[in-house]
Structures are given as structure tokens and as C-alpha cells.
Design an enzyme around this catalytic site. Structure first.
Site, PDB file in Angstrom:
ATOM      1  N   CYS A  72       3.693   1.576   2.398  1.00  0.00           N
ATOM      2  CA  CYS A  72       4.846   0.971   1.910  1.00  0.00           C
ATOM      3  C   CYS A  72       5.914   1.925   1.308  1.00  0.00           C
ATOM      4  CB  CYS A  72       4.696  -0.244   1.137  1.00  0.00           C
ATOM      5  SG  CYS A  72       3.679  -1.503   2.027  1.00  0.00           S
ATOM      6  N   CYS A  78       0.650  -1.143   0.078  1.00  0.00           N
ATOM      7  CA  CYS A  78       0.018  -0.047   0.071  1.00  0.00           C
ATOM      8  C   CYS A  78       0.913   1.288   0.067  1.00  0.00           C
ATOM      9  CB  CYS A  78      -0.921  -0.072   1.282  1.00  0.00           C
ATOM     10  SG  CYS A  78      -0.060   0.344   2.927  1.00  0.00           S
ATOM     11  N   ASP A  98       4.236  26.247 -35.090  1.00  0.00           N
ATOM     12  CA  ASP A  98       5.487  26.849 -35.845  1.00  0.00           C
ATOM     13  C   ASP A  98       4.986  26.688 -37.343  1.00  0.00           C
ATOM     14  OD1 ASP A  98       8.114  27.999 -36.187  1.00  0.00           O
ATOM     15  OD2 ASP A  98       8.618  25.909 -36.672  1.00  0.00           O
ATOM     16  N   ASP A 146       9.754  22.672 -33.921  1.00  0.00           N
ATOM     17  CA  ASP A 146      10.522  21.377 -34.289  1.00  0.00           C
ATOM     18  C   ASP A 146      11.672  21.315 -33.246  1.00  0.00           C
ATOM     19  OD1 ASP A 146      11.188  23.881 -35.345  1.00  0.00           O
ATOM     20  OD2 ASP A 146      11.415  23.168 -37.374  1.00  0.00           O
ATOM     21  N   ASP A 148      12.703  26.794 -31.498  1.00  0.00           N
ATOM     22  CA  ASP A 148      11.416  26.943 -30.767  1.00  0.00           C
ATOM     23  C   ASP A 148      11.503  26.574 -29.247  1.00  0.00           C
ATOM     24  OD1 ASP A 148      10.127  27.641 -33.134  1.00  0.00           O
ATOM     25  OD2 ASP A 148       9.967  25.496 -33.660  1.00  0.00           O
TER      26      ASP A 148
HETATM   27  N1  LIG Z   1      20.316  32.436 -43.411  1.00  0.00           N
HETATM   28  C1  LIG Z   1      19.266  33.171 -43.797  1.00  0.00           C
HETATM   29  N2  LIG Z   1      19.275  33.331 -45.290  1.00  0.00           N
HETATM   30  C2  LIG Z   1      18.219  34.237 -45.855  1.00  0.00           C
HETATM   31  N3  LIG Z   1      17.348  34.877 -45.095  1.00  0.00           N
HETATM   32  C3  LIG Z   1      17.046  34.654 -43.698  1.00  0.00           C
HETATM   33  C4  LIG Z   1      17.935  33.793 -43.089  1.00  0.00           C
HETATM   34  N4  LIG Z   1      17.848  33.850 -41.618  1.00  0.00           N
HETATM   35  C5  LIG Z   1      16.799  34.381 -41.762  1.00  0.00           C
HETATM   36  N5  LIG Z   1      16.209  34.967 -42.707  1.00  0.00           N
HETATM   37  C6  LIG Z   1      15.043  35.883 -42.956  1.00  0.00           C
HETATM   38  O1  LIG Z   1      14.409  36.204 -41.686  1.00  0.00           O
HETATM   39  C7  LIG Z   1      13.096  35.636 -41.676  1.00  0.00           C
HETATM   40  C8  LIG Z   1      12.821  34.943 -40.301  1.00  0.00           C
HETATM   41  O2  LIG Z   1      13.669  33.894 -39.981  1.00  0.00           O
HETATM   42  P1  LIG Z   1      13.338  33.038 -38.930  1.00  0.00           P
HETATM   43  O3  LIG Z   1      14.258  31.833 -38.795  1.00  0.00           O
HETATM   44  O4  LIG Z   1      12.788  33.652 -37.850  1.00  0.00           O
HETATM   45  O5  LIG Z   1      11.770  32.336 -39.163  1.00  0.00           O
HETATM   46  P2  LIG Z   1      11.292  31.115 -40.445  1.00  0.00           P
HETATM   47  O6  LIG Z   1      12.210  30.182 -40.315  1.00  0.00           O
HETATM   48  O7  LIG Z   1      11.148  31.855 -41.600  1.00  0.00           O
HETATM   49  O8  LIG Z   1       9.945  30.546 -39.866  1.00  0.00           O
HETATM   50  P3  LIG Z   1       9.367  29.900 -38.698  1.00  0.00           P
HETATM   51  O9  LIG Z   1       9.429  30.939 -37.451  1.00  0.00           O
HETATM   52  O10 LIG Z   1       8.274  29.372 -39.096  1.00  0.00           O
HETATM   53  O11 LIG Z   1      10.284  28.887 -38.315  1.00  0.00           O
HETATM   54  C9  LIG Z   1      13.208  34.589 -42.842  1.00  0.00           C
HETATM   55  O12 LIG Z   1      11.745  33.978 -43.365  1.00  0.00           O
HETATM   56  C10 LIG Z   1      14.205  34.734 -43.873  1.00  0.00           C
HETATM   57  O13 LIG Z   1      13.515  35.903 -44.476  1.00  0.00           O
HETATM   58 MG   LIG Z   2      12.486  28.322 -38.086  1.00  0.00          MG
END
Ligand SMILES: Nc1ncnc2c1ncn2[C@@H]1O[C@H](COP(=O)(O)OP(=O)(O)OP(=O)(O)O)[C@@H](O)[C@H]1O
Ligand SMILES: [Mg+2]
Ligand SMILES: [Cu+]
Length: 756
Positions: A16, A13, A430, A644, A648
Site C-alpha cells: 500500500c 501492508c 568541544d 555548541d 562547530d
Molecule cells: N575575540 C577574541 N578576543 C581575545 N582572544 C581571542 C578572541 N578570539 C579568539 N581568541 C583567542 O584565540 C583562541 C582560540 O579561539 P577559538 O574560538 O578557536 O577557541 P576557544 O573558544 O578558545 O575554544 P573552543 O574551541 O573549545 O570553543 C582563544 O583561546 C583566544 O586565546
Molecule cells: Mg568556541
């Protein structure tokens, strides 16, 4: 600090459980120990420099119980053996009890029935015969209760063993007097003995325990199934030799061969393929997955069509399967918040019952002046009061549900997340990688100067060289596009990038060949003072291109060289096939669904429309995502965030329930409360529905248990006697208590029929 899961054996129980907890926490080197009665497990954190697994197991044994390390295969075998033995022992005690009780009952028949049954010899009813029949039941069959009660007494406490020992012991000892001094008792007018009461109660309670034992072993079937998945051997190629080795001897980096139809022994990366792999045992996804060179495969999954060679990437406790097993075990052993209530009730239950029993005895004695009547009611109260069904109500459901979740690729980190998920009102998704496949490709590319003199090629070379350093999915898309346009990887690698910087949520910059190159969002370029109102040689403004592409759900990335905008990329990511349907199902469950993304509003809305989502929060910086979740919570809503897992993480942590989608990587599992093993969004629905089903099941169990105790005790105490002359015989009380635990466990097992 190390942690250890122990399987426990021998608890009867909740009291324990607290004894073992105390013993653990008094062991030097143990940082903290928690015992879950329903799951029969302990979770121990300890300092490996000061104590060891052996010492901890020893401490539990010294307290009078058995313990087995949960993760080791030998521990599992020993536990099996101990459980089997306990069950056998219990079966024998029940058998002896049943035979003796039947004979005792037969002896009582002439008393209860008005007619004469010639085949029943009168000596069967004789007090001495009854004494001889009842004694072995009490002394041998009932021994676990009496030793348990004695142990509790030594600690200065009382548990359900105490109640049963007291009840049956009292009936037995009282009956001794009329047996030994029949004349004096006959003169008092009450020569009855109650040997059959003590024997039958013990037998019934033992029978209940036996049934409960068997049913509870089924609750851990999921774990045993997972453990059974572990392949034993692997075909390893080292140099020119091919050896079949036990998996424990396989090392990181070894090359393993897997023939069609064979189980993949360990996690690895495919170096020769392709093949299709059935991953349903781990992810719950029944459609086989294509695997080619470079893809990850999970140990314990089944190779179907082709021969595979893989390089082992994880062994031992790090493999996905080992992590899943550990996670499920921990979740099963954890306590759900709803259980706290049951625990609190159980803790004060026994003392309260003892008081009620004493009061019953006194009141009946005063009212009727008959000791035997008072005694029999008191015994009834003691027997029916056992709170064991209450102790089982929550943990058995949690055990079954977490196991069921693992079956469908939904891993709950703890009982609390399993419980919380049913309260969710808003699901925030996301975009990239969650709603979309996360494999963006460049669909459009336009250079301001057109294709003149290899201009396009030169720009792509610069863009790819820069994005080469970024791990963003968009960056990979740009590099892939450049390669597809005929730019060799060696060319990209040859370009020297200095001063590389990635600005999260905006883009990337760097110096290449004395050119300042910048790739990112339009807003970012504006903030940097770059002119964006540019027209191509054909006379169309870039903004017009941007608008059209975004309408189509593409993300537009701007390329600037030396302060001039020179080109645009239109990058599209496809929606997962399951997205719209899963969103619809969530809505049908009465949930609101929202999307959260760093991408621009137009693109975001275009994607959201395809996924049947209307509530969109776009252009949210990674660090702003947690705030966005908080904003939902501020509207007093319970929020689940699905992401993912890696970027996030803050949002997953902020949400009431964080769900990581996709693979079972360490990071994703660590940041989230629930891990979905597939990319498939239906896992979200499964998690929420399973949580609702579990909570419903727990409530039924608690109701059964509470009702049984709160109705049973007053009836046994005889409150109905003055009204209807209704009395609960202790034998019926024993039967009811056995039934209550069994019905709770059986009800919990109904959860095994859950379907997503
Ligand atoms: N390495 C990169 N090369 C080109 N653009 C970029 C790069 N990193 C960010 N960006 C620009 O910044 C924006 C926002 O990027 P962020 O990673 O915040 O979001 P996401 O990947 O587009 O979307 P989510 O938030 O849904 O994952 C992108 O949509 C892109 O336009
Ligand atoms: Mg992203
Ligand atoms: Cu009990």
C-alpha cells in the site's frame, strides 16, 4: 519548495505504501514523496506554485486511502476521528467473525471428539449451516482483504491482502462443491468442507489487526503529548489594555504576562522578572531554571514562582515546541538503514510465497492424490506467509524511541542517526560551551606599567572598546570585566574603532584614537613580530604569569597597543557540574572520550584533567576541527562530535553523528544529527544508550518476524509431515500470523520503559 507531512490511514501492508508513493510522485508539482508504512506517514516535497496541500491530499484519496496534514490541529482531529472510526469498524467485523467462528467450531466438535454431545444439535454440523455461517464472515468481515487484493490485482501486483484473499477464498470455494454435490464427493471418500477454516482465518487476522491498531496508537503517544502541551491562550498587553487572546493572534514583539503557576504561551525574552521556570516538558531537565530580565523562555514551559512579562520572539511554526514536534514527526517518518533489508525482503516475498504455495499444491496432489489435503496445506502456506510483522519490526521501534528521546530532551533528526549512534566508539567534546559553562570571566589582569596614572583604566577601556565588536565568549568576558572595574558602558561606546578585524582562533585588532590595539593569543603576537618577552615593573616576566594561569585552567589573552605588549588577561570558564560524571559514564559504556579546542594546550589540559579526559587536541583552528574529526575516523572509528552548534558546524557535519548541545536554535538543529535540549552533558549518554536499546529492540523484532516466516512456511507446506506426521492447520497459521504482528508491536512498546 515546500514540504508537507501527511498522516495516512487505511494502509494494510508495505505494498500500500508503494502505491501511495507512486500516486504522490505522479501528481504534478510534487517533487518527491516518501511513504513510511510503519509510521503511517508521508513526507512530501512540492512546488507551492504548481500544487497545493489539498491537491496532494486528493491524490492520496484517489488512490484509495485517507490523508491528513500532520501539523495542523484540524488534521490531527480528523485523523483521530478517522482512526477511531476505523477501529470501530474493525471491532464490529471482529465481533461478527468471532460469533460465527465459534458456532462453526462448535459444529466441528463432534467430528474431532469421539463421544456424543447431546446439547449440540446435529444440524450445526450440516454443510449448509456451515455455509450460511461462513458466508457473512467472508463477504462482510473479509471485505477489506478482498477489495485490497482486487486493487493490487488491478495494479498487476500482489500483497498480503492477496495472500489472505486467495487462501480463504480457495478454502471457501472448494467447500462449496461437497456442499452442493455431496453424493459425488462422498463417493470419492472425502466429503469434508472447510468453511470454518476461511471464517476463522479471517477473524484471527482481523483480530490481529485490531490489536496491532490499538498498540500502534500508543507508539505515537509522545507526539500527541507534545501537541497537547501547546497553550491555547495568552494574556497580551497592548497599550493600556490587557487581552486574553488565542495564541495564533499573538504577534512578534507583543508583551505577554504570565502569572505564577501558568504555562508560558510562546517563546520570548523576559522583560520583567525574575521567576523560576520548569522546563522539563521540553528539555527533560527536572530542576527548575532561574529566569531574569534578558533571559529566553520557551513556550509551553511552566512558570513557577514569580510573575513574568515577556516579549514574544517566536510565533507559529517557528516556536521551539513547533520545531520539536516537526523534528520528531520527521524522524518518526524517516527510514532507518536497517529497514532497507526488511523492505527488500518484503518486496520479493509475496511472489516467492505464491510460487511456494503452487509447488506445495502440486507436490501434495501428486504424492497423495487428494485434492483437499493439497488444498489445505496450500492455504496454510498462503496464510502464514504474510510478511506484515517484518514490515512493522523497524518502524514501530523507531517511533517509540524517537518519542522517548523527546521526553528526555534528546531530539533525533532521523531514524538513521538514531541507528548510527549505537556504533559510536569515540566521543569528541568541544571545550568552550560544551564542557564548560561558556560564561568565562576575567579572573586575573596584569598591566606591565602597573596602575600608575589610571593606566589600567585606560587599557581596559581600549580592550573593552575593541572586544565590544566581537561576539566571542572571551570578548564578552573582557567587556564585562571592564564594566565591573568601573568603566561605564557609555565610555566604551564613545570610543571610535576603525579597521576592526576578528581573526578566528587568534584574536581581534583595530584602531582606536590613533592607537593600534590588538588582543589575542601569544602565538599570534609572535607571528606578527611583536616582542613578547616583557617584564612588569615589579620584575616578573609575563610568560611566568601566563604559565601559572594556564596551569589553573585559565585562557590567557594578550593586549598590545602600538606594537607593545602592555597587559595580560587570565580568563576562566567553569566546568559544567555534569561534565566529569558524564565523561565517566561514557567511559563505562566503553567509549573513548576526547576534547577538541581552539584554546592553548596548557589551559586545555588543565580543564581536561578536571573533566577526567586524557585525550586532548588543543590549538585547533575552527576550520581545522573537521580535519581533527577526520583524523579520528581515519583510525576507523565511528565518531560523535558534541559542540555548541554554530562555530562547530563543519566538525558536527564531518562526524558520523553530530550532537548540538544547549538550546534548540535553528542553526544548531540544522547542523546536527541529534539535538540535546539541555546544557547537561548526560544527554549524550542518554542518546547513545537509547540508540543501543533501540537497535537491540529492532534486532529482536526482525528476529521474531524472520523466524516466524522462515519456520512457518516450510511447516505449513508440510515438510514435517513425512517425518513426524506434523501438519499446520490454516487456523493455527492465522493465529500465528496475528500473534506475530502483535508481538512485534508489543515488543517495540517495551522501549517506552527506557530510562536514561
Ligand atoms: N575575540 C577574541 N578576543 C581575545 N582572544 C581571542 C578572541 N578570539 C579568539 N581568541 C583567542 O584565540 C583562541 C582560540 O579561539 P577559538 O574560538 O578557536 O577557541 P576557544 O573558544 O578558545 O575554544 P573552543 O574551541 O573549545 O570553543 C582563544 O583561546 C583566544 O586565546
Ligand atoms: Mg568556541
Ligand atoms: Cu499479514
Amino acid at each position: 519548495m515546500k514540504s508537507l507531512s501527511l498522516k495516512l490511514q487505511g494502509m494494510s501492508c508495505a505494498a500500500c505504501a508503494s502505491t501511495i508513493e507512486k500516486a504522490l510522485n505522479q501528481t504534478p508539482g510534487v517533487i518527491d514523496g516518501q511513504v513510511n508504512f510503519g509510521a503511517e506517514q508521508a513526507q512530501v516535497n512540492y512546488d507551492p506554485d504548481r500544487t497545493s496541500t489539498d491537491a496532494i491530499v486528493h491524490a492520496v484519496e484517489a488512490a484509495g486511502y485517507q490523508a491528513f496534514p500532520a501539523t495542523s490541529a484540524t488534521g490531527e482531529d480528523e485523523l483521530e476521528a478517522a482512526q477511531r472510526q476505523a477501529q470501530q469498524d474493525l471491532t464490529w467485523r471482529v465481533a461478527v467473525g468471532v460469533v460465527a467462528s465459534m458456532l462453526l467450531m462448535l459444529g466441528m466438535v463432534p467430528m474431532a471428539l469421539p463421544w456424543h454431545l447431546p446439547f449440540l444439535p446435529p444440524w450445526l454440523h450440516h454443510p449448509w449451516t456451515q455455509l450460511i455461517l461462513a458466508t457473512p464472515v467472508l463477504v462482510w468481515c473479509g471485505q477489506p482483504f478482498f477489495t485490497g487484493a482486487w486493487k493490487a490485482l488491478k495494479r498487476g501486483s500482489a500483497d498480503m491482502n492477496s495472500l489472505i484473499a486467495l487462501g480463504t477464498g480457495a478454502a471457501y470455494i472448494y467447500s462449496l462443491f461437497p456442499t452442493i454435490f455431496p453424493n459425488w464427493f462422498a463417493a470419492q471418500g472425502r466429503p469434508e468442507v472447510y468453511f470454518e477454516v476461511s471464517a476463522m482465518v479471517i477473524t484471527l487476522v482481523l483480530l490481529g489487526r485490531l490489536l496491532e491498531h490499538r498498540a500502534r496508537r500508543q507508539t505515537s503517544a509522545a507526539i500527541r503529548k507534545l501537541m497537547g502541551l501547546q497553550p491555547q491562550t495568552a494574556r497580551v498587553r497592548r497599550g493600556d489594555t490587557l487581552d486574553t487572546l488565542p495564541v495564533e493572534q499573538v504577534q512578534l514583539g507583543d508583551i505577554v504576562l504570565v502569572k505564577p503557576g501558568e504555562q508560558i504561551p510562546l517563546d520570548g525574552e523576559v522583560v520583567r522578572g525574575p521567576s523560576t521556570v520548569d522546563e522539563s516538558m521540553v528539555t527533560g531537565e527536572s530542576i527548575p531554571v532561574e529566569k531574569s530580565v534578558g533571559d529566553e523562555v520557551i513556550g509551553a514551559t511552566l512558570n513557577k514562582t514569580g510573575s513574568l512579562q515577556l516579549r514574544v520572539t517566536r510565533v507559529g511554526q517557528d516556536t521551539t515546541l513547533a520545531q520539536i514536534i516537526r523534528l520528531v514527526q520527521q524522524a518518526q517518518a524517516s527510514k532507518a538503514p536497517i529497514q532497507k533489508l526488511a523492505d527488500q525482503v518484503t518486496a520479493i516475498f509475496v511472489p516467492v510465497v505464491l510460487l511456494i504455495a503452487a509447488a506445495t499444491c502440486v507436490v501434495w496432489l501428486l504424492a497423495t492424490g487428494e485434492l483437499s489435503l493439497a488444498l489445505i496445506n496450500t492455504v496454510g502456506v498462503l496464510i502464514i506467509a504474510c510478511p506484515c510483522a517484518l514490515g512493522l519490526a523497524t518502524p514501530t521501534s523507531i517511533m517509540v524511541a524517537t518519542g522517548k528521546g523527546a521526553d528526555y530532551g534528546v531530539l533525533f533528526k532521523g531514524a538513521d542517526s538514531l541507528e548510527l549512534a549505537h556504533k559510536i566508539q569515540t566521543v569528541v567534546l568541544d571545550k568552550t560551551g560544551t564542557l564548560t559553562a561558556g560564561q568565562p570571566t576575567v579572573n586575573n589582569f596584569i598591566a606591565v606599567e602597573g596602575t600608575a596614572q589610571g593606566n589600567e583604566q585606560q587599557l581596559l577601556r581600549l580592550a573593552a572598546a575593541l572586544e565590544h565588536y566581537s561576539e566571542h565568549p572571551l570578548a564578552e568576558a573582557v567587556v564585562r570585566y571592564a564594566r565591573d572595574q568601573g568603566i561605564p558602558q557609555s565610555d566604551i561606546n564613545a570610543l571610535d574603532v576603525t579597521d576592526f578585524a576578528a581573526v578566528t582562533g587568534r584574536g581581534v585588532t583595530g584602531e582606536i584614537d590613533a592607537h593600534a590595539v590588538r588582543l589575542g593569543t601569544r602565538d599570534w603576537l609572535v607571528d606578527q613580530g611583536l616582542p613578547v618577552e616583557v617584564t612588569t615593573k615589579q620584575g616578573t616576566s609575563l610568560s611566568a604569569y601566563q604559565a601559572t594561569w594556564e596551569q589553573a585552567g585559565q585562557t590567557v589573552v594578550w593586549l598590545a597597543v602600538d606594537g607593545n605588549v602592555v597587559a595580560l588577561f587570565g580568563i576562566a570558564d567553569t566546568l559544567k557540574p555534569s561534565a566529569a560524571e558524564a565523561v565517566d559514564r561514557l567511559k563505562r559504556l566503553g567509549l573513548t572520550v576526547a576534547m577538541l579546542t581552539g584554546d592553548n594546550p596548557q589551559t586545555a589540559r588543565a580543564i581536561a584533567r578536571q573533566a577526567h579526559i586524557t585525550d586532548v587536541k588543543a590549538q585547533v583552528r575552527p576550520d581545522g576541527k573537521a580535519d581533527a574529526i577526520q583524523a579520528f575516523q581515519a583510525k576507523s572509528r565511528k565518531v560523535a562530535m558534541v559542540g555548541d552548534g554554530i562555530n562547530d558546524a563543519p566538525a558536527l557535519a564531518q562526524a558520523d553523528v553530530g550532537m548540538a548541545i544547549g538550546t534548540g536554535t535553528d542553526v544548531a538543529m540544522a547542523a546536527s544529527d541529534i539535538t540535546l535540549m539541555t546544557d547537561d552533558l548526560h544527554g549524550i549518554v542518554t542518546a547513545i544508550r537509547l540508540s543501543r536499546a533501540t537497535l537491540g529492540n529492532i534486532r529482536q523484532n526482525l528476529f521474531f518476524a524472520f523466524v516466524y516466516n522462515s519456520l512457518g512456511i516450510p511447516i505449513a507446506a508440510g515438510v514435517l509431515y513425512p517425518i513426524w506426521g506434523l501438519q499446520l492447520s490454516p487456523v493455527l497459521a492465522g493465529a500465528a500470523m496475528a500473534l506475530s504482528s502483535v508481538s512485534v508491536v508489543t515488543n517495540a512498546l517495551r522501549l517506552r520503559r527506557f530510562q536514561p
